[in-house]
Design an enzyme around this catalytic site. Structure first.
Site, PDB file in Angstrom:
ATOM      1  N   LYS A  17       0.833  -1.212   0.000  1.00  0.00           N
ATOM      2  CA  LYS A  17       0.000   0.000   0.000  1.00  0.00           C
ATOM      3  C   LYS A  17       0.868   1.263   0.000  1.00  0.00           C
ATOM      4  O   LYS A  17       0.674   2.151  -0.810  1.00  0.00           O
ATOM      5  CB  LYS A  17      -0.930   0.018   1.225  1.00  0.00           C
ATOM      6  CG  LYS A  17      -1.767  -1.233   1.394  1.00  0.00           C
ATOM      7  CD  LYS A  17      -2.716  -1.133   2.584  1.00  0.00           C
ATOM      8  CE  LYS A  17      -2.076  -0.923   3.931  1.00  0.00           C
ATOM      9  NZ  LYS A  17      -1.245  -2.031   4.435  1.00  0.00           N
ATOM     10  N   ARG A  92      -8.958   0.178   9.846  1.00  0.00           N
ATOM     11  CA  ARG A  92      -8.262  -1.069  10.174  1.00  0.00           C
ATOM     12  C   ARG A  92      -9.208  -2.051  10.864  1.00  0.00           C
ATOM     13  O   ARG A  92      -8.816  -3.146  11.204  1.00  0.00           O
ATOM     14  CB  ARG A  92      -7.168  -0.696  11.144  1.00  0.00           C
ATOM     15  CG  ARG A  92      -5.782  -1.285  11.066  1.00  0.00           C
ATOM     16  CD  ARG A  92      -4.867  -1.021  10.089  1.00  0.00           C
ATOM     17  NE  ARG A  92      -3.519  -1.474  10.353  1.00  0.00           N
ATOM     18  CZ  ARG A  92      -2.469  -0.832   9.902  1.00  0.00           C
ATOM     19  NH1 ARG A  92      -2.598   0.276   9.231  1.00  0.00           N
ATOM     20  NH2 ARG A  92      -1.272  -1.323  10.110  1.00  0.00           N
ATOM     21  N   ARG A 131      12.548  -4.710   4.408  1.00  0.00           N
ATOM     22  CA  ARG A 131      12.060  -3.341   4.156  1.00  0.00           C
ATOM     23  C   ARG A 131      12.918  -2.305   4.865  1.00  0.00           C
ATOM     24  O   ARG A 131      13.280  -2.466   6.027  1.00  0.00           O
ATOM     25  CB  ARG A 131      10.603  -3.207   4.644  1.00  0.00           C
ATOM     26  CG  ARG A 131      10.065  -1.806   4.483  1.00  0.00           C
ATOM     27  CD  ARG A 131       8.583  -1.771   4.461  1.00  0.00           C
ATOM     28  NE  ARG A 131       7.976  -1.925   5.780  1.00  0.00           N
ATOM     29  CZ  ARG A 131       6.673  -1.814   6.000  1.00  0.00           C
ATOM     30  NH1 ARG A 131       5.849  -1.569   5.009  1.00  0.00           N
ATOM     31  NH2 ARG A 131       6.184  -1.978   7.216  1.00  0.00           N
ATOM     32  N   ARG A 165      12.187  -0.305  10.362  1.00  0.00           N
ATOM     33  CA  ARG A 165      11.179   0.002  11.383  1.00  0.00           C
ATOM     34  C   ARG A 165      11.251  -1.035  12.504  1.00  0.00           C
ATOM     35  O   ARG A 165      11.396  -2.221  12.236  1.00  0.00           O
ATOM     36  CB  ARG A 165       9.780  -0.027  10.754  1.00  0.00           C
ATOM     37  CG  ARG A 165       9.431   1.238  10.023  1.00  0.00           C
ATOM     38  CD  ARG A 165       8.158   1.134   9.237  1.00  0.00           C
ATOM     39  NE  ARG A 165       7.035   0.500   9.923  1.00  0.00           N
ATOM     40  CZ  ARG A 165       5.808   0.407   9.405  1.00  0.00           C
ATOM     41  NH1 ARG A 165       5.554   0.920   8.211  1.00  0.00           N
ATOM     42  NH2 ARG A 165       4.846  -0.180  10.052  1.00  0.00           N
ATOM     43  N   ARG A 176       1.481  -8.433  14.092  1.00  0.00           N
ATOM     44  CA  ARG A 176       0.718  -7.545  13.202  1.00  0.00           C
ATOM     45  C   ARG A 176      -0.119  -8.363  12.220  1.00  0.00           C
ATOM     46  O   ARG A 176      -1.236  -7.978  11.878  1.00  0.00           O
ATOM     47  CB  ARG A 176       1.679  -6.606  12.453  1.00  0.00           C
ATOM     48  CG  ARG A 176       2.261  -5.548  13.385  1.00  0.00           C
ATOM     49  CD  ARG A 176       3.499  -4.906  12.797  1.00  0.00           C
ATOM     50  NE  ARG A 176       3.209  -4.071  11.659  1.00  0.00           N
ATOM     51  CZ  ARG A 176       4.099  -3.772  10.702  1.00  0.00           C
ATOM     52  NH1 ARG A 176       5.315  -4.278  10.759  1.00  0.00           N
ATOM     53  NH2 ARG A 176       3.758  -2.996   9.710  1.00  0.00           N
TER      54      ARG A 176
HETATM   55  P1  AMP Z   1       1.396   0.835   9.165  1.00  0.00           P
HETATM   56  O1  AMP Z   1       2.493   1.785   8.861  1.00  0.00           O
HETATM   57  O2  AMP Z   1       0.122   1.124   8.435  1.00  0.00           O
HETATM   58  O3  AMP Z   1       1.825  -0.618   9.031  1.00  0.00           O
HETATM   59  O4  AMP Z   1       1.040   1.035  10.719  1.00  0.00           O
HETATM   60  C1  AMP Z   1       2.009   0.814  11.736  1.00  0.00           C
HETATM   61  C2  AMP Z   1       1.309   0.656  13.063  1.00  0.00           C
HETATM   62  O5  AMP Z   1       0.576   1.846  13.379  1.00  0.00           O
HETATM   63  C3  AMP Z   1       0.253  -0.453  13.106  1.00  0.00           C
HETATM   64  O6  AMP Z   1       0.835  -1.728  13.369  1.00  0.00           O
HETATM   65  C4  AMP Z   1      -0.622   0.023  14.257  1.00  0.00           C
HETATM   66  O7  AMP Z   1      -0.014  -0.209  15.499  1.00  0.00           O
HETATM   67  C5  AMP Z   1      -0.651   1.536  14.031  1.00  0.00           C
HETATM   68  N1  AMP Z   1      -1.757   1.915  13.150  1.00  0.00           N
HETATM   69  C6  AMP Z   1      -1.683   2.361  11.862  1.00  0.00           C
HETATM   70  N2  AMP Z   1      -2.893   2.618  11.367  1.00  0.00           N
HETATM   71  C7  AMP Z   1      -3.776   2.317  12.346  1.00  0.00           C
HETATM   72  C8  AMP Z   1      -5.202   2.349  12.445  1.00  0.00           C
HETATM   73  N3  AMP Z   1      -5.972   2.726  11.400  1.00  0.00           N
HETATM   74  N4  AMP Z   1      -5.764   1.979  13.622  1.00  0.00           N
HETATM   75  C9  AMP Z   1      -5.012   1.617  14.669  1.00  0.00           C
HETATM   76  N5  AMP Z   1      -3.671   1.530  14.639  1.00  0.00           N
HETATM   77  C10 AMP Z   1      -3.047   1.880  13.494  1.00  0.00           C
END
Ligand code: AMP
Length: 221
Positions: A17, A92, A131, A165, A176
């Site tokens: 994404k 999410r 990554r 990360r 995750r």
């Molecule tokens: P991402 O970069 O989208 O993989 O997000 C990294 C982390 O941020 C996720 O594993 C969650 O802990 C938190 N996070 C991101 N988006 C959301 C969301 N919409 N709702 C809750 N937690 C989120």
């Protein structure tokens, strides 16, 4: 006519994404609303929101819905007229999806569609273990599949800000993925029932995935 397209990118962490977002935003004049990037920016700036988010992100859990939805509401309030939105990593779960509809309604916007990147877990684990993300602009690269060549945001010359990360460590990746299957995957049926779902194969070369995506977005116009 590409104004005011409102699109959700749905998929597991590492499904591509974030990698495809920059191109889509530039091509279709969309504001990139990535909740993960927003949390990381807050963590970097050590804000109260960032400190709170970190306690969840480090475990691979979701940040609470009220916090996340408020952050998205604030982002939407700052949108320029005529710009569409690309939601990346939001919603999410179904509670967040339920909250998004009135947020868009209040702005006389509606969702054009949700694009689901289909990628198997084994592929995801391989992608996340290699990554590397730019600390300055959050653009993701990959040691093998998408090595750093030039900085799309012109922030660095030779990738000096690339880092892994913390939540891409294998144990957190497994957490995750569990959260994804339990809480986020039900959104596939949720949007399919509303006739707002397009599925694309998220595997293969970046160019191939990009052209599938463009085909999917063009169908939503
Ligand atoms: P991402 O970069 O989208 O993989 O997000 C990294 C982390 O941020 C996720 O594993 C969650 O802990 C938190 N996070 C991101 N988006 C959301 C969301 N919409 N709702 C809750 N937690 C989120």
């Amino acid at each position: 006519m590409t104004d005011n397209l409102n699109i959700i990118l749905l998929g597991a962490p590492g499904s591509g994404k974030g990698t495809q977002s920059k191109y889509l935003c530039e091509t279709y004049n969309l504001a990139h609303i990535s909740t993960g990037n927003l949390f990381r920016l807050n963590m970097k700036n050590n804000t109260e929101l960032g400190k709170l988010a970190k306690t969840y992100i480090d475990k691979g859990d979701l940040v609470p819905d009220d916090v996340t939805i408020n952050m998205v509401r604030e982002q939407l309030a700052m949108l320029e007229n005529g710009m569409g939105t690309l939601f990346d990593g939001f919603p999410r779960n179904t509670a967040q999806a339920d909250a998004l509809t009135p947020l868009l309604d209040d702005m006389s916007r509606s969702l054009n569609g949700t694009i689901h990147f289909k990628v198997d877990d084994e592929v995801i684990v391989g992608r996340l273990s290699g990554r590397l993300v730019c600390k300055e602009c959050e653009v993701p690269f990959h040691t093998t599949f998408n090595p750093f060549q030039t900085c799309p945001a012109n922030k660095c010359s030779n990738g000096e800000y690339l880092y892994q990360r913390e939540d891409d460590q294998p144990e957190t990746v497994r957490a995750r993925l569990r959260v994804y299957h339990k809480q986020t995957e039900p959104l596939i049926e949720y949007y399919s029932n509303k006739d707002l779902l397009t599925e694309i194969d998220g595997t293969g070369g970046l160019d191939v995935i990009q052209s599938r995506l463009v085909g999917a977005v063009d169908n939503l116009k």
